[in-house]
Design a protein around this motif. Structure first.
Motif, PDB file in Angstrom:
ATOM      1  N   GLU A  15      21.522 -28.362  -6.754  1.00 12.96           N
ATOM      2  CA  GLU A  15      22.112 -29.561  -6.152  1.00 12.96           C
ATOM      3  C   GLU A  15      23.135 -30.227  -7.062  1.00 12.96           C
ATOM      4  OE1 GLU A  15      18.341 -31.214  -3.500  1.00 12.96           O
ATOM      5  OE2 GLU A  15      18.780 -32.140  -5.425  1.00 12.96           O
ATOM      6  N   THR A  16      22.897 -30.147  -8.357  1.00 13.22           N
ATOM      7  CA  THR A  16      23.734 -30.883  -9.311  1.00 13.22           C
ATOM      8  C   THR A  16      24.644 -29.977 -10.139  1.00 13.22           C
ATOM      9  OG1 THR A  16      22.082 -30.799 -11.087  1.00 13.22           O
ATOM     10  CG2 THR A  16      21.930 -32.658  -9.518  1.00 13.22           C
ATOM     11  N   GLY A  17      24.681 -28.694  -9.829  1.00 11.47           N
ATOM     12  CA  GLY A  17      25.475 -27.774 -10.642  1.00 11.47           C
ATOM     13  C   GLY A  17      25.038 -27.755 -12.096  1.00 11.47           C
ATOM     14  N   ALA A  69      21.306  -8.320 -10.280  1.00  2.26           N
ATOM     15  CA  ALA A  69      20.888  -9.693 -10.003  1.00  2.26           C
ATOM     16  C   ALA A  69      22.084 -10.622 -10.129  1.00  2.26           C
ATOM     17  CB  ALA A  69      19.775 -10.099 -10.968  1.00  2.26           C
ATOM     18  N   GLU A  70      21.811 -11.907  -9.981  1.00  4.02           N
ATOM     19  CA  GLU A  70      22.837 -12.930 -10.164  1.00  4.02           C
ATOM     20  C   GLU A  70      22.260 -14.021 -11.050  1.00  4.02           C
ATOM     21  OE1 GLU A  70      25.620 -14.697  -6.983  1.00  4.02           O
ATOM     22  OE2 GLU A  70      24.095 -16.252  -7.258  1.00  4.02           O
ATOM     23  N   ILE A  71      23.114 -14.562 -11.921  1.00  2.00           N
ATOM     24  CA  ILE A  71      22.716 -15.737 -12.687  1.00  2.00           C
ATOM     25  C   ILE A  71      23.676 -16.875 -12.371  1.00  2.00           C
ATOM     26  CG2 ILE A  71      21.576 -14.466 -14.548  1.00  2.00           C
ATOM     27  CD1 ILE A  71      24.094 -14.991 -16.295  1.00  2.00           C
ATOM     28  N   GLN A  72      23.171 -18.076 -12.536  1.00  2.21           N
ATOM     29  CA  GLN A  72      24.004 -19.274 -12.449  1.00  2.21           C
ATOM     30  C   GLN A  72      23.810 -20.037 -13.737  1.00  2.21           C
ATOM     31  OE1 GLN A  72      23.569 -21.766  -8.944  1.00  2.21           O
ATOM     32  NE2 GLN A  72      24.387 -23.539 -10.033  1.00  2.21           N
ATOM     33  N   VAL A  73      24.930 -20.334 -14.413  1.00  2.00           N
ATOM     34  CA  VAL A  73      24.923 -21.128 -15.630  1.00  2.00           C
ATOM     35  C   VAL A  73      25.798 -22.334 -15.333  1.00  2.00           C
ATOM     36  CG1 VAL A  73      25.444 -21.195 -18.095  1.00  2.00           C
ATOM     37  CG2 VAL A  73      24.642 -19.059 -17.045  1.00  2.00           C
ATOM     38  N   LYS A  74      25.152 -23.484 -15.197  1.00  2.00           N
ATOM     39  CA  LYS A  74      25.798 -24.696 -14.677  1.00  2.00           C
ATOM     40  C   LYS A  74      26.378 -24.354 -13.307  1.00  2.00           C
ATOM     41  CE  LYS A  74      26.525 -27.111 -19.015  1.00  2.00           C
ATOM     42  NZ  LYS A  74      27.493 -27.784 -19.861  1.00  2.00           N
ATOM     43  N   THR A  75      27.702 -24.384 -13.149  1.00  2.00           N
ATOM     44  CA  THR A  75      28.279 -24.082 -11.835  1.00  2.00           C
ATOM     45  C   THR A  75      28.782 -22.648 -11.722  1.00  2.00           C
ATOM     46  OG1 THR A  75      30.455 -24.883 -12.518  1.00  2.00           O
ATOM     47  CG2 THR A  75      28.992 -26.481 -11.454  1.00  2.00           C
TER      48      THR A  75
END
Length: 142
Positions: free
Chosen positions: A22-24, A88-94
């Motif tokens: 929600e907040t990136g 796979a996928e990662i999210q680091v901040k946005t």
């Protein structure tokens, strides 16, 4: 001498993932002094995406995570998912990145373990809680 420090568990699990998304990462990227990424793997039984908030470190371009589950007797579900399907996928901040996962080999693991225990010293304590060898997972951007 134990370096274990009990973490603040106010933000964990699905709530951690939801707030991070929600907040990136404004909420949830920093957690108990460590940096967190979101890892989305494919469920080995369901084929559905499964997301976990995990402490990470870096080794060059690669991201490192540890399959500790606090020293539980079994590997975490996300690790079992990655062994079945390493993409796979990662999210680091946005930022979102496609990655391929692999378990660190015997020759490289001691060096990578040191990187990760600098990030989260509790990993050494977690290893004493279980007879299984806790894996270090290398996530390489594709």
């Amino acid at each position: 001498m134990s370096t274990y420090k009990a973490p603040d568990l106010a933000l964990v699990g699905e709530e951690h993932v939801r707030r991070y998304r929600e907040t990136g990462g404004e909420v949830g990227y920093e957690w108990n002094g460590a940096q967190i990424l979101l890892l989305t793997s494919t469920g080995r039984q369901t084929g559905q995406p499964r997301t976990s908030a995990l402490i990470f470190g870096r080794d060059g371009e690669d991201y490192l995570v540890v399959a500790s589950t606090g020293g539980a007797p079994r590997h975490p579900a996300w690790y079992q998912n990655l062994t079945a399907n390493p993409d796979a996928e990662i999210q680091v901040k946005t930022e979102r990145l496609r990655v391929r996962a692999r378990t660190a080999g015997d020759a490289e693991k001691p060096r990578l373990w040191r990187i990760m225990t600098e990030v989260w010293p509790n990993y050494d304590t977690y290893q004493t809680r279980t007879s299984r060898v806790i894996p270090v997972v290398v996530l390489s951007p594709m």
